[in-house]
Motif scaffolding. Structure first.
Motif, PDB file in Angstrom:
ATOM      1  N   UNK A   5     -12.019  77.965 -45.461  1.00 32.93           N
ATOM      2  CA  UNK A   5     -11.960  79.182 -46.326  1.00 32.93           C
ATOM      3  C   UNK A   5     -10.713  79.591 -45.968  1.00 32.93           C
ATOM      4  N   UNK A   6      -9.941  79.507 -45.074  1.00 31.43           N
ATOM      5  CA  UNK A   6      -8.736  80.302 -44.743  1.00 31.43           C
ATOM      6  C   UNK A   6      -7.478  79.364 -45.798  1.00 31.43           C
ATOM      7  N   UNK A   7      -7.582  78.068 -45.705  1.00 30.47           N
ATOM      8  CA  UNK A   7      -6.870  77.084 -46.493  1.00 30.47           C
ATOM      9  C   UNK A   7      -7.128  77.497 -47.983  1.00 30.47           C
ATOM     10  N   UNK A   8      -8.427  77.585 -48.564  1.00 33.28           N
ATOM     11  CA  UNK A   8      -8.432  77.644 -49.706  1.00 33.28           C
ATOM     12  C   UNK A   8      -7.893  79.005 -50.197  1.00 33.28           C
ATOM     13  N   UNK A   9      -8.038  80.272 -49.481  1.00 26.61           N
ATOM     14  CA  UNK A   9      -7.642  81.488 -49.896  1.00 26.61           C
ATOM     15  C   UNK A   9      -6.126  81.377 -49.957  1.00 26.61           C
ATOM     16  N   UNK A  10      -5.444  80.594 -48.976  1.00 19.65           N
ATOM     17  CA  UNK A  10      -3.982  80.322 -48.751  1.00 19.65           C
ATOM     18  C   UNK A  10      -3.358  79.674 -50.273  1.00 19.65           C
ATOM     19  N   UNK A  11      -4.190  78.506 -50.564  1.00 21.16           N
ATOM     20  CA  UNK A  11      -3.974  77.862 -51.964  1.00 21.16           C
ATOM     21  C   UNK A  11      -4.099  78.838 -53.016  1.00 21.16           C
ATOM     22  N   UNK A  33      -3.236  67.340 -47.507  1.00 19.40           N
ATOM     23  CA  UNK A  33      -3.721  68.042 -46.521  1.00 19.40           C
ATOM     24  C   UNK A  33      -5.020  67.463 -45.803  1.00 19.40           C
ATOM     25  N   UNK A  34      -5.218  67.224 -44.766  1.00 13.18           N
ATOM     26  CA  UNK A  34      -6.368  66.729 -44.056  1.00 13.18           C
ATOM     27  C   UNK A  34      -6.931  67.620 -43.213  1.00 13.18           C
ATOM     28  N   UNK A  35      -8.290  68.041 -43.497  1.00 14.41           N
ATOM     29  CA  UNK A  35      -9.341  68.968 -42.550  1.00 14.41           C
ATOM     30  C   UNK A  35     -10.106  67.928 -41.948  1.00 14.41           C
ATOM     31  N   UNK A  36     -10.860  68.314 -40.896  1.00 10.58           N
ATOM     32  CA  UNK A  36     -11.794  67.690 -40.061  1.00 10.58           C
ATOM     33  C   UNK A  36     -12.666  67.131 -41.030  1.00 10.58           C
ATOM     34  N   UNK A  37     -13.057  65.702 -40.668  1.00 11.37           N
ATOM     35  CA  UNK A  37     -13.830  64.941 -41.473  1.00 11.37           C
ATOM     36  C   UNK A  37     -14.177  63.742 -40.845  1.00 11.37           C
ATOM     37  N   UNK A  38     -14.951  62.922 -41.208  1.00  7.49           N
ATOM     38  CA  UNK A  38     -15.511  61.711 -40.608  1.00  7.49           C
ATOM     39  C   UNK A  38     -14.570  60.444 -40.879  1.00  7.49           C
ATOM     40  N   UNK A  39     -15.106  59.288 -40.957  1.00  8.50           N
ATOM     41  CA  UNK A  39     -14.251  57.901 -41.189  1.00  8.50           C
ATOM     42  C   UNK A  39     -13.784  57.936 -42.547  1.00  8.50           C
ATOM     43  N   UNK A  40     -14.552  58.528 -43.535  1.00 13.26           N
ATOM     44  CA  UNK A  40     -14.060  58.712 -45.086  1.00 13.26           C
ATOM     45  C   UNK A  40     -12.738  59.422 -45.153  1.00 13.26           C
ATOM     46  N   UNK A  43      -1.978  67.238 -41.141  1.00 17.08           N
ATOM     47  CA  UNK A  43      -3.208  67.400 -40.498  1.00 17.08           C
ATOM     48  C   UNK A  43      -3.361  69.091 -40.505  1.00 17.08           C
ATOM     49  N   UNK A  44      -4.599  69.548 -40.886  1.00 13.66           N
ATOM     50  CA  UNK A  44      -4.941  70.947 -40.421  1.00 13.66           C
ATOM     51  C   UNK A  44      -5.634  71.008 -39.347  1.00 13.66           C
ATOM     52  N   UNK A  45      -5.178  71.021 -38.002  1.00 15.08           N
ATOM     53  CA  UNK A  45      -5.938  70.884 -36.680  1.00 15.08           C
ATOM     54  C   UNK A  45      -6.801  71.893 -36.321  1.00 15.08           C
ATOM     55  N   UNK A  46      -7.592  72.042 -36.980  1.00 14.08           N
ATOM     56  CA  UNK A  46      -8.649  73.108 -36.646  1.00 14.08           C
ATOM     57  C   UNK A  46      -9.292  72.880 -35.446  1.00 14.08           C
ATOM     58  N   UNK A  47      -9.359  73.957 -34.670  1.00  8.86           N
ATOM     59  CA  UNK A  47     -10.191  73.810 -33.333  1.00  8.86           C
ATOM     60  C   UNK A  47      -9.565  72.431 -32.694  1.00  8.86           C
ATOM     61  N   UNK A  48      -8.328  72.117 -32.785  1.00 11.14           N
ATOM     62  CA  UNK A  48      -7.677  71.075 -32.113  1.00 11.14           C
ATOM     63  C   UNK A  48      -8.449  69.605 -32.453  1.00 11.14           C
ATOM     64  N   UNK A  49      -8.973  69.488 -33.589  1.00 12.58           N
ATOM     65  CA  UNK A  49      -9.968  68.370 -34.022  1.00 12.58           C
ATOM     66  C   UNK A  49      -9.075  67.121 -34.041  1.00 12.58           C
ATOM     67  N   UNK A  63       2.810  66.161 -40.669  1.00  9.16           N
ATOM     68  CA  UNK A  63       2.885  67.613 -40.326  1.00  9.16           C
ATOM     69  C   UNK A  63       1.727  68.082 -39.770  1.00  9.16           C
ATOM     70  N   UNK A  64       1.682  68.700 -38.550  1.00  6.40           N
ATOM     71  CA  UNK A  64       0.462  69.047 -37.930  1.00  6.40           C
ATOM     72  C   UNK A  64       0.474  70.943 -37.482  1.00  6.40           C
ATOM     73  N   UNK A  65      -0.499  71.508 -37.954  1.00  7.34           N
ATOM     74  CA  UNK A  65      -0.516  72.763 -37.630  1.00  7.34           C
ATOM     75  C   UNK A  65      -1.976  73.215 -37.511  1.00  7.34           C
ATOM     76  N   UNK A  66      -2.209  74.398 -36.914  1.00  7.79           N
ATOM     77  CA  UNK A  66      -3.514  74.839 -36.634  1.00  7.79           C
ATOM     78  C   UNK A  66      -3.796  75.985 -37.729  1.00  7.79           C
ATOM     79  N   UNK A  67      -2.718  76.510 -38.362  1.00  5.92           N
ATOM     80  CA  UNK A  67      -2.741  77.446 -39.347  1.00  5.92           C
ATOM     81  C   UNK A  67      -2.267  76.947 -40.936  1.00  5.92           C
ATOM     82  N   UNK A  68      -3.206  77.469 -41.784  1.00  3.32           N
ATOM     83  CA  UNK A  68      -2.928  76.740 -43.069  1.00  3.32           C
ATOM     84  C   UNK A  68      -1.560  77.358 -43.667  1.00  3.32           C
ATOM     85  N   UNK A  69      -1.355  78.658 -43.376  1.00  2.00           N
ATOM     86  CA  UNK A  69      -0.167  79.110 -43.888  1.00  2.00           C
ATOM     87  C   UNK A  69       0.985  78.373 -43.257  1.00  2.00           C
TER      88      UNK A  69
END
Length: 188
Positions: A23-29, A102-109, A132-138, A164-170
């Motif tokens: 949601x945060x990334x979507x709002x930022x975009x 940008x890569x959010x958490x997900x599985x093998x795909x 990599x958007x490293x949400x929850x240190x995924x 590039x790796x960050x926990x914040x979309x901004x």
């Protein structure tokens, strides 16, 4: 930066933090008037980010293979939806339409999509940023693996550093604007 491809899960994951990050990334975009290019699904993190961008007045382009159209339940409210035949065509179309990935958490795909874009960057198919958007240190285990690959001589440090790796979309999107391509892979 006009369009960003986002790779993420068709599931929501085990933590509410993944949904909140999407949601945060979507709002930022939407705030930055960056069009979302994604897998075209209405479910999981894919649906969350698409719905967020749309509800914030942004544009969303989906790319979905026909074989997944019913299983992933294609989103019927997008700005534009491309229907392709294969997963490879999906990635190629998303790459063509996007200025970065940008890569959010997900599985093998999700990982497979990221690794193809990351590899294409190394061999010169594109010179676009991958983050990599490293949400929850995924992605901490993946980052450790990258470091191990560098130590063992299987990944050049310039490419490890270019991920590039960050926990914040901004902060991640800001890094995309500052990105400098490391060039193509050289053999030692």
């Amino acid at each position: 930066m006009k369009r960003l491809a986002v790779f993420c899960g068709s599931s929501l994951g085990a933590s509410e933090m993944y949904k909140m990050g999407a949601i945060e990334l979507g709002k930022e975009l939407a705030k930055r008037d960056i069009t979302l290019v994604y897998g075209g699904s209405s479910i999981g993190l894919m649906g969350i980010i698409a719905n967020t961008v749309l509800s914030e007045g942004g544009k969303v382009i989906g790319v979905i293979p026909r074989l997944l159209e019913e299983r992933e339940i294609s989103h019927n409210g997008l700005t534009e939806l491309y229907k392709v035949e294969t997963m490879h065509e999906r990635k190629a179309k998303m790459a063509e339409l996007s200025d970065g990935f940008v890569v959010l958490p997900g599985g093998t795909g999700t990982l497979e999509e990221f690794f193809e874009m990351f590899t294409w960057g190394q061999i010169g198919v594109h010179d676009k940023p991958c983050g990599l958007l490293n949400i929850n240190r995924y992605y901490d285990p993946l980052i450790s693996l990258f470091n191990h690959m560098v130590e063992q001589g299987f990944l050049q440090d310039k490419f490890r550093a270019s991920t590039l790796v960050e926990e914040s979309p901004t902060l991640l999107i800001q890094k995309f604007y500052e990105y400098k391509s490391p060039g193509i892979k050289t053999f030692q």
